[in-house]
Design a protein around this motif. Structure first.
Motif, PDB file in Angstrom:
ATOM      1  N   ARG A  65       0.840  -1.205   0.000  1.00 13.84           N
ATOM      2  CA  ARG A  65       0.000   0.000   0.000  1.00 13.84           C
ATOM      3  C   ARG A  65       0.872   1.250   0.000  1.00 13.84           C
ATOM      4  O   ARG A  65       1.905   1.297   0.656  1.00 13.84           O
ATOM      5  CB  ARG A  65      -0.912   0.026   1.237  1.00 13.84           C
ATOM      6  CG  ARG A  65      -1.866  -1.161   1.325  1.00 13.84           C
ATOM      7  CD  ARG A  65      -2.743  -1.050   2.567  1.00 13.84           C
ATOM      8  NE  ARG A  65      -3.588  -2.215   2.733  1.00 13.84           N
ATOM      9  CZ  ARG A  65      -4.775  -2.366   2.152  1.00 13.84           C
ATOM     10  NH1 ARG A  65      -5.251  -1.393   1.381  1.00 13.84           N
ATOM     11  NH2 ARG A  65      -5.502  -3.448   2.356  1.00 13.84           N
ATOM     12  N   GLY A  66       0.423   2.269  -0.738  1.00 15.24           N
ATOM     13  CA  GLY A  66       1.120   3.548  -0.767  1.00 15.24           C
ATOM     14  C   GLY A  66       2.053   3.672  -1.957  1.00 15.24           C
ATOM     15  O   GLY A  66       2.700   2.698  -2.364  1.00 15.24           O
ATOM     16  N   ALA A  67       2.126   4.863  -2.548  1.00 13.38           N
ATOM     17  CA  ALA A  67       2.856   5.068  -3.794  1.00 13.38           C
ATOM     18  C   ALA A  67       4.332   4.722  -3.683  1.00 13.38           C
ATOM     19  O   ALA A  67       4.887   4.027  -4.541  1.00 13.38           O
ATOM     20  CB  ALA A  67       2.675   6.511  -4.259  1.00 13.38           C
ATOM     21  N   ARG A  68       5.008   5.195  -2.644  1.00  9.67           N
ATOM     22  CA  ARG A  68       6.450   4.946  -2.544  1.00  9.67           C
ATOM     23  C   ARG A  68       6.760   3.462  -2.377  1.00  9.67           C
ATOM     24  O   ARG A  68       7.706   2.937  -2.972  1.00  9.67           O
ATOM     25  CB  ARG A  68       7.052   5.764  -1.398  1.00  9.67           C
ATOM     26  CG  ARG A  68       7.111   7.253  -1.701  1.00  9.67           C
ATOM     27  CD  ARG A  68       7.917   8.041  -0.675  1.00  9.67           C
ATOM     28  NE  ARG A  68       8.065   9.421  -1.118  1.00  9.67           N
ATOM     29  CZ  ARG A  68       9.007   9.852  -1.940  1.00  9.67           C
ATOM     30  NH1 ARG A  68       9.928   9.002  -2.384  1.00  9.67           N
ATOM     31  NH2 ARG A  68       9.080  11.114  -2.315  1.00  9.67           N
ATOM     32  N   ALA A  69       5.955   2.780  -1.578  1.00  7.83           N
ATOM     33  CA  ALA A  69       6.171   1.342  -1.384  1.00  7.83           C
ATOM     34  C   ALA A  69       5.908   0.573  -2.682  1.00  7.83           C
ATOM     35  O   ALA A  69       6.629  -0.376  -3.006  1.00  7.83           O
ATOM     36  CB  ALA A  69       5.271   0.824  -0.268  1.00  7.83           C
ATOM     37  N   VAL A  70       4.899   0.993  -3.438  1.00  9.95           N
ATOM     38  CA  VAL A  70       4.586   0.324  -4.702  1.00  9.95           C
ATOM     39  C   VAL A  70       5.696   0.577  -5.720  1.00  9.95           C
ATOM     40  O   VAL A  70       6.074  -0.327  -6.478  1.00  9.95           O
ATOM     41  CB  VAL A  70       3.221   0.794  -5.245  1.00  9.95           C
ATOM     42  CG1 VAL A  70       3.016   0.320  -6.684  1.00  9.95           C
ATOM     43  CG2 VAL A  70       2.091   0.266  -4.366  1.00  9.95           C
ATOM     44  N   VAL A  71       6.245   1.784  -5.748  1.00  2.00           N
ATOM     45  CA  VAL A  71       7.342   2.075  -6.671  1.00  2.00           C
ATOM     46  C   VAL A  71       8.549   1.193  -6.352  1.00  2.00           C
ATOM     47  O   VAL A  71       9.186   0.631  -7.245  1.00  2.00           O
ATOM     48  CB  VAL A  71       7.736   3.570  -6.612  1.00  2.00           C
ATOM     49  CG1 VAL A  71       9.053   3.796  -7.353  1.00  2.00           C
ATOM     50  CG2 VAL A  71       6.652   4.424  -7.238  1.00  2.00           C
ATOM     51  N   GLN A  72       8.871   1.077  -5.070  1.00  3.92           N
ATOM     52  CA  GLN A  72       9.995   0.225  -4.675  1.00  3.92           C
ATOM     53  C   GLN A  72       9.761  -1.214  -5.142  1.00  3.92           C
ATOM     54  O   GLN A  72      10.689  -1.887  -5.612  1.00  3.92           O
ATOM     55  CB  GLN A  72      10.179   0.263  -3.153  1.00  3.92           C
ATOM     56  CG  GLN A  72      10.647   1.601  -2.619  1.00  3.92           C
ATOM     57  CD  GLN A  72      12.117   1.875  -2.937  1.00  3.92           C
ATOM     58  OE1 GLN A  72      12.791   1.066  -3.554  1.00  3.92           O
ATOM     59  NE2 GLN A  72      12.602   3.023  -2.512  1.00  3.92           N
ATOM     60  N   GLN A  73       8.530  -1.675  -5.018  1.00  5.75           N
ATOM     61  CA  GLN A  73       8.204  -3.031  -5.454  1.00  5.75           C
ATOM     62  C   GLN A  73       8.334  -3.136  -6.974  1.00  5.75           C
ATOM     63  O   GLN A  73       8.872  -4.123  -7.501  1.00  5.75           O
ATOM     64  CB  GLN A  73       6.773  -3.385  -5.035  1.00  5.75           C
ATOM     65  CG  GLN A  73       6.352  -4.801  -5.346  1.00  5.75           C
ATOM     66  CD  GLN A  73       7.177  -5.819  -4.569  1.00  5.75           C
ATOM     67  OE1 GLN A  73       7.513  -5.599  -3.415  1.00  5.75           O
ATOM     68  NE2 GLN A  73       7.515  -6.915  -5.213  1.00  5.75           N
ATOM     69  N   ALA A  74       7.836  -2.124  -7.691  1.00  5.58           N
ATOM     70  CA  ALA A  74       7.890  -2.142  -9.154  1.00  5.58           C
ATOM     71  C   ALA A  74       9.326  -2.168  -9.651  1.00  5.58           C
ATOM     72  O   ALA A  74       9.656  -2.844 -10.640  1.00  5.58           O
ATOM     73  CB  ALA A  74       7.150  -0.931  -9.719  1.00  5.58           C
ATOM     74  N   LEU A  75      10.203  -1.439  -8.985  1.00  4.32           N
ATOM     75  CA  LEU A  75      11.591  -1.364  -9.425  1.00  4.32           C
ATOM     76  C   LEU A  75      12.341  -2.684  -9.265  1.00  4.32           C
ATOM     77  O   LEU A  75      13.343  -2.915  -9.941  1.00  4.32           O
ATOM     78  CB  LEU A  75      12.325  -0.250  -8.659  1.00  4.32           C
ATOM     79  CG  LEU A  75      11.894   1.179  -9.011  1.00  4.32           C
ATOM     80  CD1 LEU A  75      12.617   2.192  -8.135  1.00  4.32           C
ATOM     81  CD2 LEU A  75      12.149   1.474 -10.486  1.00  4.32           C
ATOM     82  N   THR A  76      11.850  -3.565  -8.386  1.00  3.33           N
ATOM     83  CA  THR A  76      12.509  -4.864  -8.241  1.00  3.33           C
ATOM     84  C   THR A  76      12.257  -5.762  -9.448  1.00  3.33           C
ATOM     85  O   THR A  76      12.935  -6.772  -9.625  1.00  3.33           O
ATOM     86  CB  THR A  76      12.041  -5.595  -6.968  1.00  3.33           C
ATOM     87  OG1 THR A  76      10.647  -5.914  -7.084  1.00  3.33           O
ATOM     88  CG2 THR A  76      12.284  -4.750  -5.728  1.00  3.33           C
TER      89      THR A  76
END
Length: 290
Positions: free
Chosen positions: A220-231
């Protein structure tokens, strides 16, 4: 033409409708096909000479089959329920395909339907999606029409909280393509700009170790989702746009093998929900257009 051939012809005329009911009831393409096949078996063994509305009769039969399947379905582990993603329907990303997707049901809505009780789900699907009256639904769930209305009402309140897109497929396609471009480039700020601050990412990888890269997770949350996407940037070059349950999404294919299907909900130009099916076993059964 004998009676059995006539019945088969009438059944085929109703197959699309029955599959649509079963898919919305079960959220599983394979189980929906099983339910439709069971409806045919019951039809072939029944005397329907006095049935005035065969389509309605078949809808009732497939609904009863789906209700039984929901009631006997093995309960999922509590720690994986929040990450369950129903089977997606993937079609080509082109205007002609978009034109025939008007009756599609979004993956985000199917996720919410998974949280309903079997009777609530049946009442909502049949009444709100297919216009079946409460008297008929009551006979299927074994309750009074008034109680059946309450089932649908409770389900409706849950469904109203489901994320919904803004309906602009062209704008959604642009957002998906921008998301892919930013993922390929590992552009943190560009990804962040595309996401709603309260975005939810749900990834269903099936039964894999919790510490694996592709493990199921809820973020949940934009920054956490971005971190996940970058993996997953290394998979981005293998991803391409597609229609997922009637709206722009993404499929990832590596060396001819399907690795993931992603659906997104876009509102006001930003992604509010991402649902990813990465369960290799379930992906193998999907029909993905070339």
């Amino acid at each position: 033409m004998d009676q059995q051939d006539q019945l088969a012809g009438q059944f085929e005329c109703n197959r699309g409708q029955l599959r649509a009911v079963a898919y919305r009831m079960l959220g599983s393409l394979s189980e929906a096909e099983d339910a439709v096949q069971e409806a045919w078996i019951r039809l072939s063994r029944s005397d329907v000479s006095e049935v005035a509305n065969l389509g309605g009769w078949l809808t009732t039969v497939v609904s009863r089959v789906c209700l039984d399947m929901l009631r006997t379905r093995k309960s999922r582990r509590e720690d994986s329920f929040d990450t369950f993603v129903p089977d997606p329907v993937v079609t080509r990303m082109d205007p002609e395909e978009e034109a025939v997707q008007t009756d599609s049901v979004g993956l985000a809505l199917l996720v919410v339907l998974e949280t309903l009780s079997p009777a609530e789900r049946l009442a909502f699907v049949l009444h709100d999606m297919f216009g079946v009256n409460f008297d008929e639904i009551a006979s299927i769930v074994g309750k009074s029409p008034a109680a059946t209305r309450q089932l649908a009402s409770r389900a409706r309140r849950r469904v109203q909280g489901a994320p919904t897109g803004d309906g602009d497929l062209s704008r959604q396609r642009q957002v998906v393509e921008a998301f892919l471009a930013a993922s390929r480039g590992g552009d943190f700020e560009a990804l962040l700009e595309l996401l709603d601050p309260d975005v939810v990412l749900r990834a269903d990888a099936g039964d894999v170790p919790a510490d694996a890269l592709a493990a199921s997770r809820l973020v949940r949350g934009a920054r956490a989702v971005v971190q996940q996407a970058l993996t997953f940037t290394k998979l981005a070059p293998h991803s391409r746009p597609a229609l997922v349950n009637g709206t722009p999404g993404v499929v990832t294919i590596v060396n001819g093998q399907l690795f993931g299907v992603m659906s997104v909900e876009v509102r006001n130009g930003r992604i509010t929900e991402i649902n990813i099916l990465a369960d290799i076993t379930r992906l193998q059964s999907l029909d993905i257009p070339a």
